[in-house]
Design a protein around this motif. Structure first.
Motif, PDB file in Angstrom:
ATOM      1  N   GLN A  70       3.211 -30.420 -28.875  1.00  0.00           N
ATOM      2  CA  GLN A  70       3.712 -30.924 -27.597  1.00  0.00           C
ATOM      3  C   GLN A  70       3.221 -32.354 -27.399  1.00  0.00           C
ATOM      4  O   GLN A  70       2.027 -32.640 -27.546  1.00  0.00           O
TER       5      GLN A  70
ATOM      6  N   VAL B  57       1.770 -34.948 -25.365  1.00  0.00           N
ATOM      7  CA  VAL B  57       1.020 -34.959 -24.103  1.00  0.00           C
ATOM      8  C   VAL B  57       0.832 -36.373 -23.568  1.00  0.00           C
ATOM      9  O   VAL B  57       0.449 -36.552 -22.405  1.00  0.00           O
TER      10      VAL B  57
ATOM     11  N   LYS C 165       4.710 -41.291 -20.277  1.00  0.00           N
ATOM     12  CA  LYS C 165       4.129 -40.174 -19.538  1.00  0.00           C
ATOM     13  C   LYS C 165       2.748 -39.839 -20.061  1.00  0.00           C
ATOM     14  O   LYS C 165       2.364 -40.214 -21.171  1.00  0.00           O
TER      15      LYS C 165
ATOM     16  N   ILE D 145       0.440 -36.185 -19.625  1.00  0.00           N
ATOM     17  CA  ILE D 145       0.192 -34.879 -19.004  1.00  0.00           C
ATOM     18  C   ILE D 145      -1.257 -34.835 -18.519  1.00  0.00           C
ATOM     19  O   ILE D 145      -2.179 -35.195 -19.257  1.00  0.00           O
ATOM     20  N   PRO D 146      -1.501 -34.430 -17.269  1.00  0.00           N
ATOM     21  CA  PRO D 146      -2.861 -34.447 -16.723  1.00  0.00           C
ATOM     22  C   PRO D 146      -3.797 -33.479 -17.445  1.00  0.00           C
ATOM     23  O   PRO D 146      -3.345 -32.532 -18.109  1.00  0.00           O
TER      24      PRO D 146
ATOM     25  N   GLU E 279      -5.676 -30.976 -16.608  1.00  0.00           N
ATOM     26  CA  GLU E 279      -5.632 -29.547 -16.326  1.00  0.00           C
ATOM     27  C   GLU E 279      -4.438 -28.848 -16.965  1.00  0.00           C
ATOM     28  O   GLU E 279      -4.386 -27.614 -17.020  1.00  0.00           O
ATOM     29  N   LYS E 280      -3.469 -29.633 -17.464  1.00  0.00           N
ATOM     30  CA  LYS E 280      -2.297 -29.042 -18.111  1.00  0.00           C
ATOM     31  C   LYS E 280      -2.351 -29.154 -19.640  1.00  0.00           C
ATOM     32  O   LYS E 280      -1.361 -28.947 -20.321  1.00  0.00           O
ATOM     33  N   ARG E 281      -3.530 -29.514 -20.156  1.00  0.00           N
ATOM     34  CA  ARG E 281      -3.754 -29.514 -21.608  1.00  0.00           C
ATOM     35  C   ARG E 281      -4.770 -28.410 -21.915  1.00  0.00           C
ATOM     36  O   ARG E 281      -5.739 -28.228 -21.184  1.00  0.00           O
ATOM     37  N   ASN E 282      -4.554 -27.707 -22.981  1.00  0.00           N
ATOM     38  CA  ASN E 282      -5.476 -26.628 -23.362  1.00  0.00           C
ATOM     39  C   ASN E 282      -6.689 -27.219 -24.079  1.00  0.00           C
ATOM     40  O   ASN E 282      -6.902 -27.024 -25.275  1.00  0.00           O
TER      41      ASN E 282
ATOM     42  N   ASP F  96      -8.785 -22.009 -14.697  1.00  0.00           N
ATOM     43  CA  ASP F  96      -8.090 -22.663 -15.815  1.00  0.00           C
ATOM     44  C   ASP F  96      -6.791 -21.919 -16.125  1.00  0.00           C
ATOM     45  O   ASP F  96      -6.803 -20.718 -16.411  1.00  0.00           O
ATOM     46  N   GLN F  97      -5.664 -22.624 -16.073  1.00  0.00           N
ATOM     47  CA  GLN F  97      -4.371 -21.967 -16.289  1.00  0.00           C
ATOM     48  C   GLN F  97      -4.199 -21.471 -17.716  1.00  0.00           C
ATOM     49  O   GLN F  97      -3.332 -20.637 -17.988  1.00  0.00           O
ATOM     50  N   PHE F  98      -5.037 -21.987 -18.643  1.00  0.00           N
ATOM     51  CA  PHE F  98      -4.912 -21.555 -20.036  1.00  0.00           C
ATOM     52  C   PHE F  98      -5.798 -20.347 -20.355  1.00  0.00           C
ATOM     53  O   PHE F  98      -5.766 -19.850 -21.485  1.00  0.00           O
TER      54      PHE F  98
END
Length: 344
Positions: free
Chosen positions: A64, A66, A71, A73-74, A76-79, A106-108
């Motif tokens: 992906q 990032v 752009k 990606i912040p 918190e949206k990277r694993n 953590d969303q991951f």
């Protein structure tokens, strides 16, 4: 999960911090980024984390994109997890609460880890050897224990990419060596890809699968610790990592004639890049000293330092200070006139 950087540049106003960085971080490897202060290594790490944007080029994590010039990606949206130089612990949270925090937010973090967060906290406490400190607050911990908490918090969610920014620099020398072993053990247990930023050659050589040597915003050389140490491809790598003494002269086939003398040395494994620049690099342990000065490069011993199993000598050779390491059985006195030559 591989991480790829393609032609990455970074500008801060008119200052260019990174120039055309191309690098692949392999899945599960321990990659050290080594260089002096101001070389761009921390900027590179912060770009991987998402704390800095790119001025050009592409960063891919797990196929992906990032970051590119359009752009970013912040974080918190990277694993990705990060271990900071200054521990970054919260004084109002216990050790267990520090480790539980990313499991909650953590969303991951996987569903299984979230649902069994207490069990995961116990597992991590066991991994970082702090099972009896779970209810302690940071003020009650030693420096090494604080760093273990920082590491535990970073690995709690089982990230695929773990970033470390000079994590041992705040510790004393003996504790740094102990923590090197701990970090290696964590790498073996977690199987995460680790990018470890340091200015300490010993740390990089001791722990990394590969080392990226940086200088003034550019990559000088990438290779295994053995390749970097024994076969430096540039003058900077030779002096910064191997602490090599550089001699100027002229290469002809397999022989090197030292500038300003009639002394000739045979090749003891010089890289073609250094040969093309008519340079002979000798690490301190590659040099023999003798009282025999006939047909030798000669100089005067300036200092001698006892280092347990060896002596470290500095020798003045025509105004150039050469650093030499010899076994404890090779004893010379300050002021001695000596000859030097490569150890074959």
């Amino acid at each position: 999960m591989s991480t790829i950087l393609k032609d990455v540049n970074k500008l801060f106003g008119n200052f260019q911090a990174l120039y055309d960085i191309n690098l692949t971080i392999r899945e599960g490897e321990f990659l050290a980024i080594l260089g002096p202060s101001g070389c761009g290594k921390t900027t590179l790490l912060r770009m991987l984390a998402g704390f800095e944007t790119t001025s050009g080029g592409i960063i891919e994590i797990n196929d992906q994109i990032v970051a590119n010039h359009n752009k970013s990606i912040p974080p918190e949206k990277r694993n990705v997890s990060m271990v900071f130089q200054g521990f970054a612990l919260w004084p109002h949270m216990t050790v267990s609460e520090h480790i539980k925090f990313p499991l909650q937010y953590d969303q991951f973090a996987s569903k299984e880890l979230k649902e069994n967060s207490s069990r995961r906290v116990d597992e991590v406490l066991d991994i970082i050897d702090l099972k009896d400190k779970g209810n302690n607050y940071p003020h009650a911990l030693s420096g090494g224990q604080k760093q273990r908490v920082s590491l535990g918090r970073a690995i709690a969610t089982q990230p695929k990419l773990l970033l470390m920014d000079e994590p041992l620099s705040a510790l004393d020398a003996e504790l740094r060596i102990e923590m090197r072993r701990e970090i290696q053990r964590l790498h073996q247990l977690t199987k995460a890809s680790i990018v470890y930023v340091t200015h300490d050659q010993g740390e990089a050589l001791a722990m990394a699968d590969r080392i990226v040597v940086m200088n003034q915003g550019r990559i000088e050389q990438v290779g295994t610790p053995e390749e970097i140490y024994y076969h430096p491809e540039t003058e900077f790598v030779a002096t910064f990592v191997s602490k090599a003494n550089l001699f100027k002269g002229e290469w002809k086939d397999n022989q090197f004639k030292i500038q300003g003398s009639d002394v000739t040395w045979l090749d003891v494994g010089m890289t073609e890049v250094l040969k093309a620049k008519n340079i002979y690099a000798l690490r301190p342990e590659q040099i023999r000293i003798s009282k025999n000065i006939e047909n030798q490069l000669t100089g005067e011993i300036l200092t001698r330092q006892f280092q347990g199993k060896e002596y470290h000598y500095s020798v003045n050779i025509n105004g150039k200070v050469v650093i030499i390491q010899r076994p404890i059985t090779d004893i010379f006195e300050v002021g001695d006139r000596v000859g030097i030559e490569p150890v074959e």
